[in-house]
Write a protein that holds these residues in place. Structure first.
Motif, PDB file in Angstrom:
ATOM      1  N   VAL A 280       0.835  -1.122   0.083  1.00 44.85           N
ATOM      2  CA  VAL A 280      -0.026  -0.047   0.068  1.00 44.85           C
ATOM      3  C   VAL A 280       0.851   1.425  -0.016  1.00 44.85           C
ATOM      4  O   VAL A 280       0.299   2.394  -0.032  1.00 44.85           O
ATOM      5  CB  VAL A 280      -0.924   0.048   1.203  1.00 44.85           C
ATOM      6  N   VAL A 281       2.100   1.134   0.092  1.00 48.21           N
ATOM      7  CA  VAL A 281       3.367   2.279   0.011  1.00 48.21           C
ATOM      8  C   VAL A 281       2.954   3.219  -1.038  1.00 48.21           C
ATOM      9  O   VAL A 281       2.682   4.334  -1.200  1.00 48.21           O
ATOM     10  CB  VAL A 281       4.631   1.701   0.259  1.00 48.21           C
ATOM     11  N   PHE A 282       2.775   2.472  -2.241  1.00 51.71           N
ATOM     12  CA  PHE A 282       2.743   3.270  -3.485  1.00 51.71           C
ATOM     13  C   PHE A 282       1.525   4.200  -3.657  1.00 51.71           C
ATOM     14  O   PHE A 282       1.637   5.155  -4.113  1.00 51.71           O
ATOM     15  CB  PHE A 282       2.636   2.395  -4.538  1.00 51.71           C
ATOM     16  N   LEU A 283       0.312   3.626  -2.767  1.00 54.02           N
ATOM     17  CA  LEU A 283      -0.919   4.393  -2.893  1.00 54.02           C
ATOM     18  C   LEU A 283      -0.539   6.011  -2.069  1.00 54.02           C
ATOM     19  O   LEU A 283      -1.297   6.824  -2.442  1.00 54.02           O
ATOM     20  CB  LEU A 283      -1.867   3.641  -2.254  1.00 54.02           C
ATOM     21  N   TYR A 284       0.345   5.742  -1.377  1.00 53.30           N
ATOM     22  CA  TYR A 284       0.560   7.094  -0.649  1.00 53.30           C
ATOM     23  C   TYR A 284       1.699   7.671  -0.655  1.00 53.30           C
ATOM     24  O   TYR A 284       2.250   8.608  -0.407  1.00 53.30           O
ATOM     25  CB  TYR A 284       0.460   6.769   1.002  1.00 53.30           C
TER      26      TYR A 284
ATOM     27  N   SER B 197      -9.895  14.603 -10.278  1.00 57.85           N
ATOM     28  CA  SER B 197     -10.232  14.087  -8.932  1.00 57.85           C
ATOM     29  C   SER B 197      -9.164  13.091  -8.513  1.00 57.85           C
ATOM     30  O   SER B 197      -8.690  13.282  -7.163  1.00 57.85           O
ATOM     31  CB  SER B 197     -11.552  13.209  -9.045  1.00 57.85           C
ATOM     32  N   ILE B 198      -8.502  12.129  -9.198  1.00 54.77           N
ATOM     33  CA  ILE B 198      -7.401  11.242  -8.745  1.00 54.77           C
ATOM     34  C   ILE B 198      -5.957  12.192  -8.679  1.00 54.77           C
ATOM     35  O   ILE B 198      -5.544  11.888  -7.620  1.00 54.77           O
ATOM     36  CB  ILE B 198      -7.326  10.305  -9.934  1.00 54.77           C
ATOM     37  N   GLU B 199      -5.899  12.977  -9.542  1.00 56.17           N
ATOM     38  CA  GLU B 199      -4.797  13.845  -9.162  1.00 56.17           C
ATOM     39  C   GLU B 199      -4.836  14.563  -8.067  1.00 56.17           C
ATOM     40  O   GLU B 199      -3.746  14.912  -7.026  1.00 56.17           O
ATOM     41  CB  GLU B 199      -4.622  14.848 -10.258  1.00 56.17           C
ATOM     42  N   ILE B 200      -5.873  15.275  -7.533  1.00 55.61           N
ATOM     43  CA  ILE B 200      -6.032  15.988  -6.386  1.00 55.61           C
ATOM     44  C   ILE B 200      -6.036  15.115  -5.214  1.00 55.61           C
ATOM     45  O   ILE B 200      -5.367  15.295  -4.144  1.00 55.61           O
ATOM     46  CB  ILE B 200      -7.730  16.479  -6.484  1.00 55.61           C
ATOM     47  N   LEU B 201      -6.738  13.840  -5.311  1.00 56.84           N
ATOM     48  CA  LEU B 201      -6.540  12.816  -4.278  1.00 56.84           C
ATOM     49  C   LEU B 201      -5.128  12.467  -3.771  1.00 56.84           C
ATOM     50  O   LEU B 201      -4.732  12.346  -2.715  1.00 56.84           O
ATOM     51  CB  LEU B 201      -7.733  11.642  -4.487  1.00 56.84           C
ATOM     52  N   GLU B 202      -4.490  12.104  -4.939  1.00 51.98           N
ATOM     53  CA  GLU B 202      -3.097  11.727  -4.886  1.00 51.98           C
ATOM     54  C   GLU B 202      -2.203  12.838  -4.090  1.00 51.98           C
ATOM     55  O   GLU B 202      -1.362  12.750  -3.199  1.00 51.98           O
ATOM     56  CB  GLU B 202      -2.498  11.330  -6.062  1.00 51.98           C
TER      57      GLU B 202
ATOM     58  N   GLY C  25      -6.334  21.526   3.318  1.00 50.89           N
ATOM     59  CA  GLY C  25      -7.666  20.913   4.017  1.00 50.89           C
ATOM     60  C   GLY C  25      -8.747  21.078   3.121  1.00 50.89           C
ATOM     61  O   GLY C  25      -9.702  20.071   3.074  1.00 50.89           O
ATOM     62  N   ASN C  26      -9.058  22.114   2.434  1.00 52.27           N
ATOM     63  CA  ASN C  26     -10.282  22.161   1.492  1.00 52.27           C
ATOM     64  C   ASN C  26     -10.256  21.415   0.666  1.00 52.27           C
ATOM     65  O   ASN C  26     -11.250  20.652  -0.033  1.00 52.27           O
ATOM     66  CB  ASN C  26     -10.449  23.699   1.082  1.00 52.27           C
ATOM     67  N   LEU C  27      -8.827  21.015  -0.029  1.00 49.31           N
ATOM     68  CA  LEU C  27      -8.713  20.263  -1.239  1.00 49.31           C
ATOM     69  C   LEU C  27      -8.857  18.752  -0.506  1.00 49.31           C
ATOM     70  O   LEU C  27      -9.624  17.712  -1.424  1.00 49.31           O
ATOM     71  CB  LEU C  27      -7.580  20.306  -1.890  1.00 49.31           C
ATOM     72  N   ILE C  28      -8.606  18.493   0.641  1.00 46.82           N
ATOM     73  CA  ILE C  28      -9.073  17.219   1.227  1.00 46.82           C
ATOM     74  C   ILE C  28     -10.329  16.883   1.221  1.00 46.82           C
ATOM     75  O   ILE C  28     -10.650  15.867   0.769  1.00 46.82           O
ATOM     76  CB  ILE C  28      -8.138  17.015   2.579  1.00 46.82           C
ATOM     77  N   ALA C  29     -11.000  17.968   1.596  1.00 48.40           N
ATOM     78  CA  ALA C  29     -12.674  17.657   1.686  1.00 48.40           C
ATOM     79  C   ALA C  29     -13.212  17.256   0.354  1.00 48.40           C
ATOM     80  O   ALA C  29     -13.924  16.404   0.219  1.00 48.40           O
ATOM     81  CB  ALA C  29     -13.099  19.009   2.371  1.00 48.40           C
ATOM     82  N   LEU C  30     -12.754  18.077  -0.600  1.00 47.14           N
ATOM     83  CA  LEU C  30     -13.175  17.987  -2.067  1.00 47.14           C
ATOM     84  C   LEU C  30     -12.740  16.453  -2.360  1.00 47.14           C
ATOM     85  O   LEU C  30     -13.585  15.863  -3.048  1.00 47.14           O
ATOM     86  CB  LEU C  30     -12.664  18.931  -2.960  1.00 47.14           C
ATOM     87  N   ALA C  31     -11.600  16.276  -2.324  1.00 43.55           N
ATOM     88  CA  ALA C  31     -11.114  14.823  -2.985  1.00 43.55           C
ATOM     89  C   ALA C  31     -11.570  13.763  -2.202  1.00 43.55           C
ATOM     90  O   ALA C  31     -11.696  12.516  -2.860  1.00 43.55           O
ATOM     91  CB  ALA C  31      -9.650  15.083  -2.569  1.00 43.55           C
ATOM     92  N   THR C  32     -12.114  13.782  -0.873  1.00 40.32           N
ATOM     93  CA  THR C  32     -12.450  12.500  -0.299  1.00 40.32           C
ATOM     94  C   THR C  32     -14.115  12.648   0.106  1.00 40.32           C
ATOM     95  O   THR C  32     -14.698  11.573   0.780  1.00 40.32           O
ATOM     96  CB  THR C  32     -12.099  12.699   1.221  1.00 40.32           C
ATOM     97  N   GLU C  33     -14.822  13.697  -0.525  1.00 36.91           N
ATOM     98  CA  GLU C  33     -16.118  13.579  -0.503  1.00 36.91           C
ATOM     99  C   GLU C  33     -17.020  13.510  -1.684  1.00 36.91           C
ATOM    100  O   GLU C  33     -18.044  13.935  -2.043  1.00 36.91           O
ATOM    101  CB  GLU C  33     -16.650  15.163   0.111  1.00 36.91           C
ATOM    102  N   GLY C  34     -16.569  12.542  -2.402  1.00 32.07           N
ATOM    103  CA  GLY C  34     -17.007  12.184  -3.460  1.00 32.07           C
ATOM    104  C   GLY C  34     -16.817  12.782  -4.846  1.00 32.07           C
ATOM    105  O   GLY C  34     -17.196  12.403  -5.982  1.00 32.07           O
ATOM    106  N   TYR C  35     -15.754  13.769  -5.004  1.00 34.12           N
ATOM    107  CA  TYR C  35     -15.482  14.540  -6.375  1.00 34.12           C
ATOM    108  C   TYR C  35     -14.827  13.580  -7.231  1.00 34.12           C
ATOM    109  O   TYR C  35     -14.109  12.937  -7.111  1.00 34.12           O
ATOM    110  CB  TYR C  35     -14.499  15.683  -5.960  1.00 34.12           C
ATOM    111  N   ASP C  36     -15.564  13.537  -8.488  1.00 37.75           N
ATOM    112  CA  ASP C  36     -15.147  12.682  -9.470  1.00 37.75           C
ATOM    113  C   ASP C  36     -15.049  13.455 -10.753  1.00 37.75           C
ATOM    114  O   ASP C  36     -15.117  12.581 -11.892  1.00 37.75           O
ATOM    115  CB  ASP C  36     -16.147  11.652  -9.757  1.00 37.75           C
ATOM    116  N   GLY C  37     -14.468  14.451 -10.938  1.00 39.18           N
ATOM    117  CA  GLY C  37     -14.301  15.216 -11.939  1.00 39.18           C
ATOM    118  C   GLY C  37     -13.027  14.529 -12.476  1.00 39.18           C
ATOM    119  O   GLY C  37     -12.122  13.998 -12.125  1.00 39.18           O
ATOM    120  N   PRO C  38     -12.391  14.968 -13.809  1.00 43.06           N
ATOM    121  CA  PRO C  38     -11.298  14.645 -14.353  1.00 43.06           C
ATOM    122  C   PRO C  38     -10.073  14.804 -13.654  1.00 43.06           C
ATOM    123  O   PRO C  38      -9.261  13.869 -13.726  1.00 43.06           O
ATOM    124  CB  PRO C  38     -11.154  15.647 -15.919  1.00 43.06           C
TER     125      PRO C  38
END
Length: 750
Positions: free
Chosen positions: A12-16, A263-268, A248-261
């Motif tokens: 799981v290290v790669f994911l983080y 989304s993965i980049e923001i979450l990572e 912190g705001n980007l965390i909320a966006l990324a973990t509250e279901g945002y699925d735009g183009p």
């Protein structure tokens, strides 16, 4: 401690993007290196459970005070500004809504409803009707509060609020195409919340978020950062305090279901950035200082909230070890804020705004935006979000800041260096602020934080802010009148060099425009970190060069300051003497210390040179923590050697530490511990690098390995209780052979 999950970490290290516990090493010629993790702590560790109902007690106590400031229209009136300020009212409304959801807010229900009515009305009337045109900050709390209040108001009132909350974003945001720093992340988070509650369309929210990410600089602020920390670009160096806001705001966006183009980049990005912040958190739970709004109470709540979100995220994704570290870090942050709760007077139950006990009307450590209403609102808003986020029963595990064994430099935009050995953290600013913000700067060059796990980190040293209005500028000139430098004497204090130049004492914190520092890391281990900070001028002014060596252990720090030129120099210590309450300070010929009580935690600075002397003639300077007395240690020796001892209430006396201190070849020994080369031997732990170790210092090897490795022992009565190594090795101890796997602690039976 549960280690059964460690074997699955590598998957799981790669994911983080980082290992669960890192040993980071960096110098100017190589990039950061990540090695296998250690998990054992230097001192005995126990999980201290914090139930989330404890959050509600602080939220409710603060909301009861805030409610007293409400006018007949429902607005929260700042008691110092005597008007409604920024987002204090919608944040109060949201916090009361959370209390109602938790069945804790009956006494506040009517005040919460009035606040919702007032705030949604202002929202519907657009930016000019919103206090201080802070519309971005209204969107998320009001959108999410609707469902919280639905059971408590009529259908007609609820539908009216819904209608108001559909006001187009362009009408709510003042300067719609401006405000590209963290303010825009509030709008990004808020628009997605509106879309989730059918108050705006998903198509519009996605387009707005993607445009903000790709065109309005949000991506480059965090993705391009070395560790994915959020760069607000509102100060130089960047603010590590404001960093947590945008991320912190980007965390909320990324973990509250945002699925735009994106989304993965923001979450990572937020996963990696928040993981990095585990290592910038102080062992006592504080968020790092530096930049505008540093050492504000809500910074620690922001860290808590981010850790709560990432704990749930890691738990959901099967990384239970990392989830346990995040939960522990969140609890450390939460526990750290309690010291700032007000205990008496009309504001009893609420919290100070900055980390001191001065009357908030004195505005000690404040920036212009720092007000009682908005930052009290931020406190209850984000603590309420943390209560909602915490859903899973996640077992705590030691946080990285409690384990130690890392040293790293942030992105140069932040210009900070962190090192931690066994839960003793040192933070050093490699650059000082050269561009004033509101006539002030909060980032002095030099060391600004030394905090040990389980100890009161306020005792410092802490930082002294630059006030560009209080002292005249001093112009340093050559004999023929050529200007060499211009600086403001006593405009800041940090733990660092001070020298005599052209008849004047110059502190390193005074000359951030002409001096910077470079960190050189020599050895990194959970029980021992060796590094050197090099101070050198970066302009044509010339000036002395300094190197300051550090030996950092779980118990204490020893530092040696050296100067390459033949001139008088010293090592300056900022000694906290008053934070609204008078501390017990003492300065002698060769030492200085401070503490809040005789029987409590104390910080000792002990000179090790035989002829060392102190000079405390400098004027005290007010910092965000309080009044700091600059104490300069001087010696005729080629170096100035100093021992920093954070003494806990039950710790060995400072006199005993000084009495038993003895220099060794490439190390030293005291009553607490001894260091020889890259090995540490203490009361509760021992370890380092090598193929063998003498555990009791009798000259006889007690334990051997079949190859050189990094190793760590937890001790009980001088014997090895637990052991961990950084690679697969064979260990022999007390006539027994043990086959050890990398990064998998085992317990020895004896």
């Amino acid at each position: 401690m549960n280690y059964n999950l460690l074997k699955s970490l590598s998957t799981v290290v790669f994911l983080y993007f980082l290992s669960v516990q890192v040993l980071l090493a960096q110098n100017s010629n190589q990039q950061a290196q990540i090695t296998q993790p250690f998990h054992l702590t230097a001192i005995p560790w126990e999980s201290e459970e914090v139930h989330k109902d404890a959050f509600l007690k602080l939220i409710e106590a603060t909301c009861l005070v805030v409610a007293k400031q409400q006018d007949e229209k429902g607005a929260i009136i700042d008691p110092y500004l005597h008007r409604e300020h920024q987002y204090s009212t919608p944040y109060f409304a949201f916090a009361v809504g959370v209390l109602l959801k938790a069945e804790h807010g009956d006494l506040l229900k009517e005040a919460g409803i009035k606040a919702m009515e007032h705030s949604t009305l202002a929202f519907s009337q657009g930016s000019k009707a919103i206090p201080d045109e802070h519309g971005e900050f209204f969107i998320s709390p009001l959108s999410n509060a609707l469902a919280l209040y639905q059971p408590h108001v009529s259908k007609k009132q609820f539908e009216l609020w819904q209608k108001r909350m559909k006001t187009p974003l362009v009408e709510v945001m003042q300067n719609f195409d401006g405000r590209t720093n963290n303010w825009r992340t509030y709008a990004m988070k808020g628009e997605w919340n509106r879309a989730q509650h059918q108050l705006s369309t998903k198509a519009f929210a996605t387009e707005f978020i993607e445009t903000a990410w790709t065109q309005y600089s949000q991506k480059i602020r965090i993705v391009n950062d070395k560790w994915n920390m959020y760069q607000d670009w509102s100060s130089d160096p960047q603010s590590l305090a404001v960093e947590a806001v945008g991320r912190g705001n980007l965390i909320a966006l990324a973990t509250e279901g945002y699925d735009g183009p994106s989304s993965i980049e923001i979450l990572e990005a937020v996963r990696r950035g928040t993981y990095t912040s585990l290592y910038t958190q102080a062992p006592d739970g504080q968020a790092p200082p530096n930049g505008r709004t540093d050492n504000h109470i809500f910074n620690d709540v922001l860290y808590q909230l981010a850790f709560e979100v990432m704990a749930e995220d890691a738990w959901k994704n099967g990384n239970k070890y990392l989830a346990g570290q995040y939960r522990r870090a969140a609890n450390l942050a939460f526990k750290s804020i309690h010291r700032w709760q007000r205990k008496s007077g009309p504001f009893s139950g609420s919290f100070y705004i900055t980390k001191n006990h001065f009357d908030p009307g004195d505005r000690v450590g404040y920036q212009p935006a720092s007000q009682w209403g908005n930052y009290t609102g931020a406190f209850i808003q984000h603590l309420s979000e943390a209560w909602l986020i915490r859903q899973s029963a996640i077992p705590q595990l030691p946080a990285p800041t409690e384990i130690g064994g890392y040293a790293f430099t942030t992105d140069n935009r932040f210009g900070a260096f962190f090192a931690n050995a066994g839960g003793f953290q040192v933070m050093i600013n490699l650059r000082g602020a050269t561009v004033p913000k509101y006539g002030l700067s909060w980032t002095p060059l030099g060391a600004v934080r030394m905090v040990k796990s389980g100890w009161d980190g306020r005792l410092g040293p802490s930082d002294g802010e630059h006030d560009l209005t209080k002292t005249p500028s001093f112009e340093m000139k050559t004999g023929n009148g050529t200007l060499v430098d211009s600086y403001r004497p006593q405009s800041g204090i940090s733990f660092g060099p001070e020298w005599m130049e052209r008849g004047h004492w110059v502190r390193i914190a005074d000359v951030p425009a002409t001096y910077q520092a470079e960190a050189e890391i020599h050895f990194v281990h959970p029980l021992l970190v060796r590094f050197t900070i090099h101070y050198n001028f970066v302009t044509g002014r010339g000036g002395p060069y300094f190197s300051q060596e550090f030996i950092l252990t779980p118990d204490l720090l020893v530092t040696r300051l050296k100067n390459a030129q033949d001139l008088p120099f010293g090592l300056t210590v900022p000694l906290l003497e008053n934070d609204g309450n008078q501390l017990l300070t003492e300065i002698s010929e060769n030492s200085a210390h401070t503490g809040f009580s005789v029987n409590g935690d104390q910080q000792y600075f002990i000179g090790l040179n035989e002829d060392i002397q102190t000079d405390s003639s400098g004027e005290s300077i007010q910092s965000t923590y309080g009044w700091l007395k600059p104490v300069r240690f001087e010696s005729k020796d080629p170096s100035i050697d100093l021992l920093v001892y954070p003494k806990s209430a039950s710790g060995i006396s400072a006199k005993e530490i000084k009495k038993t201190f003895e220099w060794k070849k490439n190390g030293f020994s005291t009553a607490l511990a001894s260091i020889e080369g890259n090995q540490y031997r203490g009361v509760h732990a021992a370890g380092g690098e090598g193929e063998a170790m003498d555990l009791d210092g009798d000259g006889i090897v007690d334990v051997t390995f079949d190859q050189k490795c990094l190793f760590m022992f937890q001790l009980k009565k001088g014997k090895i209780h637990r052991v961990e190594t950084d690679r697969n090795v064979i260990m022999k101890y007390q006539n027994k052979t043990y086959h050890l796997s990398a990064s998998e602690p085992i317990t020895l039976n004896f």
